[in-house]
Design a protein around this motif. Structure first.
Motif, PDB file in Angstrom:
ATOM      1  N   ASP A  29       0.857  -1.186   0.000  1.00 22.85           N
ATOM      2  CA  ASP A  29       0.000   0.000   0.000  1.00 22.85           C
ATOM      3  C   ASP A  29       0.890   1.233   0.000  1.00 22.85           C
ATOM      4  O   ASP A  29       1.217   1.803   1.046  1.00 22.85           O
ATOM      5  CB  ASP A  29      -0.915  -0.013   1.229  1.00 22.85           C
ATOM      6  N   GLY A  30       1.318   1.640  -1.198  1.00 25.17           N
ATOM      7  CA  GLY A  30       2.194   2.779  -1.337  1.00 25.17           C
ATOM      8  C   GLY A  30       1.627   3.829  -2.264  1.00 25.17           C
ATOM      9  O   GLY A  30       0.521   3.678  -2.806  1.00 25.17           O
ATOM     10  N   LEU A  31       2.383   4.893  -2.457  1.00 29.64           N
ATOM     11  CA  LEU A  31       1.916   6.010  -3.282  1.00 29.64           C
ATOM     12  C   LEU A  31       1.658   5.577  -4.720  1.00 29.64           C
ATOM     13  O   LEU A  31       0.561   5.772  -5.257  1.00 29.64           O
ATOM     14  CB  LEU A  31       2.950   7.141  -3.237  1.00 29.64           C
ATOM     15  N   LEU A  32       2.650   4.989  -5.373  1.00 26.81           N
ATOM     16  CA  LEU A  32       2.491   4.601  -6.775  1.00 26.81           C
ATOM     17  C   LEU A  32       1.553   3.409  -6.928  1.00 26.81           C
ATOM     18  O   LEU A  32       0.898   3.274  -7.968  1.00 26.81           O
ATOM     19  CB  LEU A  32       3.860   4.286  -7.374  1.00 26.81           C
ATOM     20  N   GLN A  33       1.477   2.534  -5.916  1.00 26.52           N
ATOM     21  CA  GLN A  33       0.567   1.394  -6.008  1.00 26.52           C
ATOM     22  C   GLN A  33      -0.895   1.840  -6.047  1.00 26.52           C
ATOM     23  O   GLN A  33      -1.743   1.144  -6.614  1.00 26.52           O
ATOM     24  CB  GLN A  33       0.785   0.429  -4.835  1.00 26.52           C
ATOM     25  N   ARG A  34      -1.196   2.984  -5.431  1.00 22.38           N
ATOM     26  CA  ARG A  34      -2.571   3.482  -5.392  1.00 22.38           C
ATOM     27  C   ARG A  34      -2.944   4.291  -6.618  1.00 22.38           C
ATOM     28  O   ARG A  34      -4.102   4.662  -6.779  1.00 22.38           O
ATOM     29  CB  ARG A  34      -2.779   4.342  -4.136  1.00 22.38           C
ATOM     30  N   ARG A  35      -1.979   4.568  -7.485  1.00 22.38           N
ATOM     31  CA  ARG A  35      -2.251   5.373  -8.654  1.00 22.38           C
ATOM     32  C   ARG A  35      -2.798   4.519  -9.786  1.00 22.38           C
ATOM     33  O   ARG A  35      -2.542   3.314  -9.872  1.00 22.38           O
ATOM     34  CB  ARG A  35      -0.986   6.094  -9.115  1.00 22.38           C
ATOM     35  N   ALA A  75       6.890   2.339  -0.566  1.00 30.23           N
ATOM     36  CA  ALA A  75       7.322   1.148   0.180  1.00 30.23           C
ATOM     37  C   ALA A  75       8.257   0.265  -0.644  1.00 30.23           C
ATOM     38  O   ALA A  75       8.215  -0.961  -0.538  1.00 30.23           O
ATOM     39  CB  ALA A  75       6.103   0.340   0.643  1.00 30.23           C
ATOM     40  N   VAL A  76       9.087   0.886  -1.462  1.00 30.46           N
ATOM     41  CA  VAL A  76      10.065   0.161  -2.265  1.00 30.46           C
ATOM     42  C   VAL A  76      11.388   0.139  -1.515  1.00 30.46           C
ATOM     43  O   VAL A  76      11.940   1.203  -1.219  1.00 30.46           O
ATOM     44  CB  VAL A  76      10.255   0.821  -3.644  1.00 30.46           C
ATOM     45  N   PRO A  77      11.927  -1.030  -1.194  1.00 28.85           N
ATOM     46  CA  PRO A  77      13.235  -1.074  -0.516  1.00 28.85           C
ATOM     47  C   PRO A  77      14.325  -0.463  -1.398  1.00 28.85           C
ATOM     48  O   PRO A  77      14.462  -0.833  -2.565  1.00 28.85           O
ATOM     49  CB  PRO A  77      13.467  -2.572  -0.297  1.00 28.85           C
ATOM     50  N   LEU A  78      15.054   0.469  -0.834  1.00 31.42           N
ATOM     51  CA  LEU A  78      16.074   1.149  -1.629  1.00 31.42           C
ATOM     52  C   LEU A  78      17.158   0.181  -2.082  1.00 31.42           C
ATOM     53  O   LEU A  78      17.720   0.351  -3.169  1.00 31.42           O
ATOM     54  CB  LEU A  78      16.688   2.296  -0.815  1.00 31.42           C
ATOM     55  N   ARG A  79      17.462  -0.821  -1.273  1.00 24.81           N
ATOM     56  CA  ARG A  79      18.475  -1.791  -1.675  1.00 24.81           C
ATOM     57  C   ARG A  79      18.026  -2.584  -2.905  1.00 24.81           C
ATOM     58  O   ARG A  79      18.809  -2.826  -3.820  1.00 24.81           O
ATOM     59  CB  ARG A  79      18.777  -2.747  -0.519  1.00 24.81           C
ATOM     60  N   ARG A  80      16.751  -2.955  -2.939  1.00 28.36           N
ATOM     61  CA  ARG A  80      16.250  -3.681  -4.103  1.00 28.36           C
ATOM     62  C   ARG A  80      16.204  -2.784  -5.334  1.00 28.36           C
ATOM     63  O   ARG A  80      16.513  -3.232  -6.447  1.00 28.36           O
ATOM     64  CB  ARG A  80      14.864  -4.243  -3.808  1.00 28.36           C
ATOM     65  N   LEU A  81      15.803  -1.531  -5.144  1.00 27.84           N
ATOM     66  CA  LEU A  81      15.790  -0.599  -6.270  1.00 27.84           C
ATOM     67  C   LEU A  81      17.201  -0.390  -6.807  1.00 27.84           C
ATOM     68  O   LEU A  81      17.411  -0.331  -8.026  1.00 27.84           O
ATOM     69  CB  LEU A  81      15.181   0.728  -5.834  1.00 27.84           C
ATOM     70  N   LEU A  82      18.174  -0.270  -5.910  1.00 30.77           N
ATOM     71  CA  LEU A  82      19.555  -0.100  -6.339  1.00 30.77           C
ATOM     72  C   LEU A  82      20.050  -1.334  -7.086  1.00 30.77           C
ATOM     73  O   LEU A  82      20.757  -1.214  -8.097  1.00 30.77           O
ATOM     74  CB  LEU A  82      20.445   0.167  -5.123  1.00 30.77           C
ATOM     75  N   ALA A  83      19.678  -2.521  -6.618  1.00 32.59           N
ATOM     76  CA  ALA A  83      20.095  -3.744  -7.301  1.00 32.59           C
ATOM     77  C   ALA A  83      19.530  -3.812  -8.706  1.00 32.59           C
ATOM     78  O   ALA A  83      20.199  -4.288  -9.637  1.00 32.59           O
ATOM     79  CB  ALA A  83      19.651  -4.965  -6.490  1.00 32.59           C
ATOM     80  N   ARG A  84      18.312  -3.340  -8.895  1.00 32.60           N
ATOM     81  CA  ARG A  84      17.712  -3.340 -10.229  1.00 32.60           C
ATOM     82  C   ARG A  84      18.350  -2.302 -11.146  1.00 32.60           C
ATOM     83  O   ARG A  84      18.392  -2.495 -12.356  1.00 32.60           O
ATOM     84  CB  ARG A  84      16.207  -3.042 -10.137  1.00 32.60           C
ATOM     85  N   SER A  85      18.819  -1.199 -10.569  1.00 30.06           N
ATOM     86  CA  SER A  85      19.221  -0.055 -11.386  1.00 30.06           C
ATOM     87  C   SER A  85      20.722   0.096 -11.546  1.00 30.06           C
ATOM     88  O   SER A  85      21.164   1.008 -12.254  1.00 30.06           O
ATOM     89  CB  SER A  85      18.663   1.230 -10.753  1.00 30.06           C
ATOM     90  N   LEU A  86      21.523  -0.744 -10.911  1.00 32.35           N
ATOM     91  CA  LEU A  86      22.955  -0.511 -10.875  1.00 32.35           C
ATOM     92  C   LEU A  86      23.679  -1.019 -12.114  1.00 32.35           C
ATOM     93  O   LEU A  86      24.652  -0.405 -12.561  1.00 32.35           O
ATOM     94  CB  LEU A  86      23.557  -1.175  -9.625  1.00 32.35           C
ATOM     95  N   ALA A  87      23.220  -2.123 -12.685  1.00 33.18           N
ATOM     96  CA  ALA A  87      23.966  -2.760 -13.772  1.00 33.18           C
ATOM     97  C   ALA A  87      24.060  -1.864 -15.006  1.00 33.18           C
ATOM     98  O   ALA A  87      25.143  -1.700 -15.587  1.00 33.18           O
ATOM     99  CB  ALA A  87      23.324  -4.100 -14.135  1.00 33.18           C
ATOM    100  N   VAL A 142       7.698  -0.920 -12.826  1.00 33.53           N
ATOM    101  CA  VAL A 142       7.545  -2.373 -12.777  1.00 33.53           C
ATOM    102  C   VAL A 142       7.436  -2.876 -11.342  1.00 33.53           C
ATOM    103  O   VAL A 142       6.706  -3.833 -11.052  1.00 33.53           O
ATOM    104  CB  VAL A 142       8.716  -3.048 -13.506  1.00 33.53           C
ATOM    105  N   MET A 143       8.158  -2.230 -10.410  1.00 36.06           N
ATOM    106  CA  MET A 143       8.168  -2.694  -9.034  1.00 36.06           C
ATOM    107  C   MET A 143       6.885  -2.336  -8.286  1.00 36.06           C
ATOM    108  O   MET A 143       6.512  -3.024  -7.332  1.00 36.06           O
ATOM    109  CB  MET A 143       9.369  -2.113  -8.286  1.00 36.06           C
ATOM    110  N   THR A 144       6.202  -1.282  -8.692  1.00 36.46           N
ATOM    111  CA  THR A 144       5.010  -0.836  -7.972  1.00 36.46           C
ATOM    112  C   THR A 144       3.717  -1.138  -8.709  1.00 36.46           C
ATOM    113  O   THR A 144       2.637  -0.922  -8.150  1.00 36.46           O
ATOM    114  CB  THR A 144       5.083   0.677  -7.715  1.00 36.46           C
ATOM    115  N   GLY A 248      -4.685  12.636  -6.272  1.00 32.67           N
ATOM    116  CA  GLY A 248      -3.307  12.152  -6.236  1.00 32.67           C
ATOM    117  C   GLY A 248      -2.754  11.865  -7.620  1.00 32.67           C
ATOM    118  O   GLY A 248      -1.578  12.155  -7.910  1.00 32.67           O
ATOM    119  N   ASP A 249      -3.597  11.323  -8.501  1.00 31.50           N
ATOM    120  CA  ASP A 249      -3.157  11.072  -9.877  1.00 31.50           C
ATOM    121  C   ASP A 249      -2.867  12.380 -10.605  1.00 31.50           C
ATOM    122  O   ASP A 249      -1.857  12.499 -11.318  1.00 31.50           O
ATOM    123  CB  ASP A 249      -4.235  10.281 -10.631  1.00 31.50           C
TER     124      ASP A 249
END
Length: 270
Positions: A29-35, A75-87, A142-144, A248-249
């Motif tokens: 239940d986060g900001l982008l998930q509700r959009r 509610a996106v874990p920053l570590r997971r976002l970084l793992a997706r975006s680092l390569a 994709v994550m939200t 919000g949208d």
């Protein structure tokens, strides 16, 4: 295939499969998930466009801060976002790294007959930051948002059917190729005893790449036939539930519009 190459292949394929199959964050239940998915796709893509327009490190860092704020509110874990975006930014940095000695400017360091310039370093840093923030923003979509909702939103936004097909098929079937690569490595390891040298590992890697390419082409043909047998000539029509666009949208769309306009003004108007 044992050794560094084999372990690297297994680690990469395992990590990529996890990236492409994990959508647990989308149920939070986060900001982008509700959009509305259409609003999320357009707004986040607009922010990514604003990042690509900018040509200053300060503005790019501001968009990076906006990305972190959106991730926290969603509610996106920053570590997971970084793992997706680092390569992707790391690969981009390697590609543009020669610019540190190619671009003219004030010399920062001189070694081995080459001059590293301030303008070259600034260009590489700016390019890497722009790619990293842009990829992070697109990863937020994709994550939200469930991928089926993303495809449905693109269809409702009248994105060309061919592009929607490419994105949908790539996302849905790409992890099958990772499974194929892992099976090849496992089969090779089961027929190998002892530890191979680095040279032997690279020789095995070349053979594996050739076999993997042939199997990938064969898998692609079989997937195409299966899609045609199941009505693949029709455009994708994923299930989606319509949502009511709320304040919000509208606020998220306004943020994206302001970001694009502001980036354009900073780049071309100042």
């Amino acid at each position: 295939m044992t050794g560094v190459v084999g372990r690297s292949v297994e680690s990469i394929t395992g990590a990529l499969r996890t990236v492409f199959t994990a959508e647990q964050v989308a149920s939070a239940d986060g900001l982008l998930q509700r959009r509305d998915p259409r609003v999320a796709v357009c707004s986040v893509a607009g922010l990514a466009l604003a990042v690509m327009i900018t040509r200053t490190i300060a503005v790019t860092l501001c968009f990076g801060a906006v990305t972190v704020i959106l991730a926290r509110l969603s509610a996106v874990p920053l570590r997971r976002l970084l793992a997706r975006s680092l390569a992707v930014p790391l690969v981009s940095a390697v590609i543009v790294l020669p610019q540190v000695v190619v671009l003219p400017g004030d010399t920062l360091v001189r070694a081995f007959g080459l001059s590293v310039t301030v303008d070259g370093v600034a260009y590489v840093v700016l390019f890497t930051l722009r790619v990293g923030v842009g990829v992070a923003l697109l990863s937020l979509i994709v994550m939200t948002t469930p991928f089926s909702a993303v495809v449905a939103a693109m269809r409702e936004l009248h994105v060309p059917v061919a592009l929607v097909w490419v994105i949908a098929v790539t996302y849905r079937y790409l992890f099958l190729f990772f499974d194929e690569l892992q099976r090849l490595v496992l089969a090779r390891n089961s027929r190998t005893t002892g530890r191979s040298s680095l040279r032997g590992g690279w020789r095995d890697a070349k053979r594996l790449v050739g076999t993997f390419l042939l199997r990938t082409l064969d898998r692609g043909e079989r997937v195409g036939r299966a899609m045609q047998a199941r009505g693949g000539a029709r455009p994708p029509s994923p299930y989606s539930r319509s949502r009511t666009v709320d304040r919000g949208d509208y606020a998220l769309v306004a943020l994206a519009v302001i970001a694009v306009v502001g980036s354009g003004v900073v780049r071309w108007g100042l």
